[in-house]
Design a protein around this motif. Structure first.
Motif, PDB file in Angstrom:
ATOM      1  N   GLY A   1       0.779  -1.235   0.000  1.00  0.00           N
ATOM      2  CA  GLY A   1       0.000   0.000   0.000  1.00  0.00           C
ATOM      3  C   GLY A   1       0.808   1.280   0.000  1.00  0.00           C
ATOM      4  N   THR A   2       2.147   1.172  -0.025  1.00  0.00           N
ATOM      5  CA  THR A   2       2.985   2.380   0.044  1.00  0.00           C
ATOM      6  C   THR A   2       2.744   3.311  -1.140  1.00  0.00           C
ATOM      7  N   ILE A   3       2.731   2.752  -2.347  1.00  0.00           N
ATOM      8  CA  ILE A   3       2.568   3.617  -3.529  1.00  0.00           C
ATOM      9  C   ILE A   3       1.182   4.243  -3.546  1.00  0.00           C
ATOM     10  N   GLN A   4       0.150   3.489  -3.201  1.00  0.00           N
ATOM     11  CA  GLN A   4      -1.188   4.085  -3.178  1.00  0.00           C
ATOM     12  C   GLN A   4      -1.268   5.205  -2.157  1.00  0.00           C
ATOM     13  N   LYS A   5      -0.598   5.045  -1.019  1.00  0.00           N
ATOM     14  CA  LYS A   5      -0.605   6.106   0.000  1.00  0.00           C
ATOM     15  C   LYS A   5       0.072   7.371  -0.535  1.00  0.00           C
ATOM     16  N   ILE A   6       1.173   7.204  -1.265  1.00  0.00           N
ATOM     17  CA  ILE A   6       1.841   8.365  -1.861  1.00  0.00           C
ATOM     18  C   ILE A   6       0.892   9.082  -2.821  1.00  0.00           C
TER      19      ILE A   6
END
Length: 290
Positions: free
Chosen positions: A269-274
């Motif tokens: 989920g890191t990229i979606q959070k960015i």
């Protein structure tokens, strides 16, 4: 974006390859010219040598790209996932298209990966390769009239300004040619996303068909576009493209490592959070099934 070379900046590699493909935001050397596929020559390239510091991930972002700040945040996360120190190089230029030798020289001198390239099938010369997509975004129909909510609401007499050479523009043209002439929207090809949006602003068109991230960036920096909104593309389906990073084709080990890092950052989920933190109109690429 000299000897013109369509290296879509989030402008994209589209126009050099389908209509002399003109992206991703910033970019035309025709595909039939041999220089497009051959490894280019960069002045002084034999003096650049091989870098010794392998503890860093050197990456480039281009300020002509609508998503460059988002791409930088994603590249920092990729570096962290690889346990490397991110080393950012910001490409700044006022021109739209880019010299092929300068792209090559920038890659040799400053970048292990160059962020912000649309994944267009068959749209690359042999001396570069692309990672898997770290996000996917849509081309969008944009209106200033609050009464317009879908393309199907738009009268056949109302003109559309479409950024030419994109996959969305080609899909629109294909759809219109199948309609009776009296049911076709007048469609005017424009040389850039900015020109398409400005055509709506100045009243020359009622709808703009543009790359979604470019509209996002335009609204962030120009209050004149604050009231513009995205409308439903029905009766057309959405047109989406993945965006990834560019590497020299001999960097096979690095490409595999970056792909694996992107996959992990999508999965956790890191990229979606960015993307969400920036309010950016895109979805993280799909994680590979484990």
């Amino acid at each position: 974006m000299p000897v013109t070379f369509v290296f879509p900046r989030l402008a994209g590699l589209v126009l050099a390859l389908t209509l002399a493909f003109c992206p991703a935001g910033p970019r035309p050397l025709a595909a039939q010219e041999p220089e497009f596929f051959d490894i280019p020559y960069a002045p002084g390239q034999w003096n650049i040598g091989r870098r010794l510091d392998v503890s860093q991930l050197r990456y480039c972002v281009d300020t002509r790209d609508a998503d460059w700040e988002v791409a930088a945040a994603i590249a920092d996360a990729v570096a962290g996932a690889l346990l490397l120190e991110p080393n950012r190089y910001v490409v700044e230029s006022s021109i739209v298209t880019e010299d092929i030798t300068r792209i090559y020289a920038i890659m040799l001198e400053h970048c292990d990966v160059h962020m912000g390239f649309k994944l267009i099938p068959g749209g690359l010369p042999n001396w570069v390769t692309l990672t898997r997509p770290y996000y996917e975004a849509n081309y969008v129909f944009v209106a200033s009239d609050p009464a317009l909510n879908a393309l199907s609401d738009v009268a056949a007499t109302r003109p559309i300004a479409a950024t030419m050479g994109t996959s969305a523009h080609l899909r629109l043209v294909s759809y219109l040619t199948a309609l009776p002439r009296q049911n076709r929207w007048p469609t005017y090809p424009m040389g850039s996303n900015d020109l398409s949006l400005e055509s709506v602003l100045n009243g020359r068109a009622d709808i703009a068909l543009v790359w979604g991230p470019s509209f996002w960036a335009k609204q962030r920096k120009d209050p004149a576009f604050a009231g513009f909104h995205v409308i439903d593309p029905t009766p057309l389906p959405p047109t989406a493209l993945g965006v990834g990073a560019l590497l020299l084709s001999d960097q096979t080990f690095l490409r595999t490592a970056v792909d694996e890092a992107i996959d992990a950052l999508v999965a956790d989920g890191t990229i979606q959070k960015i993307l969400d933190d920036f309010g950016f109109p895109a979805m993280a690429g799909e994680a590979t099934a484990q």
